[in-house]
Write an enzyme that holds these catalytic residues in place. Structure first.
Site, PDB file in Angstrom:
ATOM      1  N   ASN A   1      38.010  29.120  41.601  1.00 36.18           N
ATOM      2  CA  ASN A   1      38.549  30.238  40.956  1.00 36.18           C
ATOM      3  C   ASN A   1      38.370  29.771  39.459  1.00 36.18           C
ATOM      4  OD1 ASN A   1      40.162  32.641  40.545  1.00 36.18           O
ATOM      5  ND2 ASN A   1      42.063  31.367  40.165  1.00 36.18           N
TER       6      ASN A   1
ATOM      7  N   HIS B   1      40.528  31.305  36.185  1.00 38.89           N
ATOM      8  CA  HIS B   1      41.804  31.604  35.712  1.00 38.89           C
ATOM      9  C   HIS B   1      41.950  31.811  34.283  1.00 38.89           C
ATOM     10  CE1 HIS B   1      46.176  32.753  36.147  1.00 38.89           C
ATOM     11  NE2 HIS B   1      46.262  31.926  35.035  1.00 38.89           N
TER      12      HIS B   1
ATOM     13  N   ASP C   1      43.998  25.405  46.073  1.00 38.84           N
ATOM     14  CA  ASP C   1      44.567  24.765  47.039  1.00 38.84           C
ATOM     15  C   ASP C   1      45.692  25.424  47.541  1.00 38.84           C
ATOM     16  OD1 ASP C   1      46.760  24.871  45.233  1.00 38.84           O
ATOM     17  OD2 ASP C   1      46.742  22.494  44.808  1.00 38.84           O
TER      18      ASP C   1
ATOM     19  N   GLU D   1      35.003  32.783  29.672  1.00 33.55           N
ATOM     20  CA  GLU D   1      34.811  32.769  31.082  1.00 33.55           C
ATOM     21  C   GLU D   1      33.433  32.877  31.624  1.00 33.55           C
ATOM     22  OE1 GLU D   1      38.872  34.545  32.910  1.00 33.55           O
ATOM     23  OE2 GLU D   1      37.169  35.794  32.843  1.00 33.55           O
TER      24      GLU D   1
ATOM     25  N   ARG E   1      43.604  38.402  45.195  1.00 34.16           N
ATOM     26  CA  ARG E   1      44.770  38.098  46.550  1.00 34.16           C
ATOM     27  C   ARG E   1      44.761  36.710  46.469  1.00 34.16           C
ATOM     28  NH1 ARG E   1      45.997  42.579  49.551  1.00 34.16           N
ATOM     29  NH2 ARG E   1      44.863  44.520  48.424  1.00 34.16           N
ATOM     30  N   ILE E   2      45.877  36.158  47.255  1.00 33.04           N
ATOM     31  CA  ILE E   2      46.013  34.711  47.354  1.00 33.04           C
ATOM     32  C   ILE E   2      45.427  34.286  48.645  1.00 33.04           C
ATOM     33  CG2 ILE E   2      47.629  32.891  47.766  1.00 33.04           C
ATOM     34  CD1 ILE E   2      49.806  34.956  45.977  1.00 33.04           C
ATOM     35  N   LEU E   3      44.767  33.070  48.548  1.00 33.93           N
ATOM     36  CA  LEU E   3      43.926  32.850  49.783  1.00 33.93           C
ATOM     37  C   LEU E   3      44.648  31.432  50.182  1.00 33.93           C
ATOM     38  CD1 LEU E   3      40.312  33.148  48.719  1.00 33.93           C
ATOM     39  CD2 LEU E   3      41.685  34.530  50.331  1.00 33.93           C
TER      40      LEU E   3
HETATM   41  C1  GAR Z   1      38.788  37.305  35.026  1.00 30.34           C
HETATM   42  O1  GAR Z   1      39.419  37.446  33.421  1.00 30.34           O
HETATM   43  C2  GAR Z   1      39.521  36.403  35.703  1.00 30.34           C
HETATM   44  O2  GAR Z   1      40.013  35.377  34.761  1.00 30.34           O
HETATM   45  C3  GAR Z   1      40.680  37.174  36.212  1.00 30.34           C
HETATM   46  O3  GAR Z   1      40.066  38.678  36.546  1.00 30.34           O
HETATM   47  C4  GAR Z   1      39.284  38.787  35.527  1.00 30.34           C
HETATM   48  C5  GAR Z   1      38.044  39.414  36.321  1.00 30.34           C
HETATM   49  O4  GAR Z   1      37.023  39.905  35.589  1.00 30.34           O
HETATM   50  N1  GAR Z   1      41.285  36.484  37.211  1.00 30.34           N
HETATM   51  C6  GAR Z   1      42.577  36.207  37.467  1.00 30.34           C
HETATM   52  O5  GAR Z   1      43.477  36.720  36.646  1.00 30.34           O
HETATM   53  C7  GAR Z   1      43.030  35.501  38.773  1.00 30.34           C
HETATM   54  N2  GAR Z   1      44.320  35.062  38.562  1.00 30.34           N
HETATM   55  P1  GAR Z   1      35.666  40.404  36.036  1.00 30.34           P
HETATM   56  O6  GAR Z   1      35.913  41.293  37.459  1.00 30.34           O
HETATM   57  O7  GAR Z   1      34.930  41.012  35.161  1.00 30.34           O
HETATM   58  O8  GAR Z   1      34.778  38.875  36.694  1.00 30.34           O
END
Ligand code: GAR
Length: 216
Positions: free
Chosen positions: A120, A122, A154, A187, A104-106
Site C-alpha cells: 500500500n 499511504h 498486515d 508518491e 477499503r481495509i483488506l
Molecule cells: C493517494 O494519495 C494515496 O496515498 C491515498 O489515496 C490517494 C490516491 O490517489 N491513499 C490513502 O489515503 C490510503 N489510506 P490516486 O488515485 O491518484 O493514486
C-alpha cells in the site's frame, strides 16, 4: 523471509492494482513500466467505485480494468466481494497486489490469499497519521515534515512492515490541497521505485522490518 523465489525468477512481476480514486499512482507505475525501469506488468486493475478515474485511465492504456462491487459495508469488502476480488486477481495470475488509493481495509481471507504480497502507499510518514486524510492530520498537528510510505499490508490499519518512505516539507503557506498535491508528487516517484525493488527480489522481510539491497 527473502522475497525472491518466484519473483526474481520471473521476467516480469504480475501486478494487480486496486484503487478507488483518480489513479495517478497507477499511471505513474504504468509509465515507469513503459519506460523500462520496473520489471513488472499490470495484469489487472480493479476498483470498488464504478466511475473511478483509475478505471478510465487504465482502459485508455489498454489495461484490463474492472469494477467489482464492494458489497454491503462502507469500509471493507463483504465476504462475497472479497471472494470476487481474490478470484479476479488469481485468474489474472497476479503475484503482487498493489493498493493505489484503495479506500477499503483488506483483512483475513484476502491477506491469506496473498501472503506478504499486498502493498500500500499511504500519504504520511508512518507510523504517524494512519487512516483517512493523513495530510490534513499532519497539517493540523503542525509537523514540519510529512511524506509518504510504501508498506506491506498486515492485519492492522497502515501498520505493516515499511518498505520505503519519502519526506515532504510542510510549508507555512500550505493548505490541505497544496500539501496533498506535493505528497502525491512524491508518491508517484516512490511507488514505482519500491515496486521495482520488489520485482527485482531486493526486498527482505525480517520480522516487522524490511531490508532492501541496492540494485547495483
Ligand atoms: C493517494 O494519495 C494515496 O496515498 C491515498 O489515496 C490517494 C490516491 O490517489 N491513499 C490513502 O489515503 C490510503 N489510506 P490516486 O488515485 O491518484 O493514486
Amino acid at each position: 523471509m527473502l522475497l525472491t523465489g518466484r519473483v526474481s525468477e520471473l521476467k516480469k512481476l504480475r501486478l494487480g492494482i486496486l484503487g478507488s480514486g483518480k489513479g495517478s499512482n497507477m499511471v505513474a507505475i504504468a509509465d515507469a513500466i513503459a519506460a523500462g525501469s520496473v520489471p513488472a506488468e499490470i495484469a489487472i486493475v480493479l476498483a470498488d467505485v464504478a466511475d473511478a478515474g483509475i478505471l478510465t485511465r487504465a482502459k485508455d492504456r489498454g489495461l484490463p480494468a474492472r469494477f467489482i462491487a464492494p458489497g454491503k459495508f462502507r469500509t471493507k469488502l463483504d465476504e462475497e466481494a472479497e471472494a470476487a476480488y481474490i478470484a479476479a486477481l488469481k485468474e489474472a495470475g497476479v503475484e503482487l497486489v498493489v493498493l493505489a488509493g484503495f479506500m477499503r481495509i483488506l483483512k483475513g481471507e484476502f491477506l491469506r490469499a496473498f501472503p506478504q504480497r499486498v502493498i500500500n502507499i499511504h500519504p504520511s510518514l508512518l507510523p504517524s497519521f494512519t487512516g483517512l486524510e493523513a495530510w490534513k492530520q499532519a497539517l493540523d498537528y503542525g509537523v514540519k515534515f510529512t511524506g509518504c510510505t510504501v508498506h506491506f499490508v498486515d492485519q492492522g490499519v497502515d501498520t505493516g512492515p515499511i518498505i520505503a518512505q519519502q519526506t515532504v516539507p510542510v510549508l507555512s503557506r500550505d493548505d490541505a490541497d497544496t500539501l496533498h498535491g506535493r505528497i502525491q508528487v512524491a508518491e508517484r516517484q516512490l511507488y514505482p521505485l519500491a515496486i521495482s525493488a520488489l520485482a527485482r527480489g531486493l526486498v527482505r522481510v525480517e520480522g516487522r522490518k524490511t531490508v532492501t539491497q541496492s540494485a547495483g
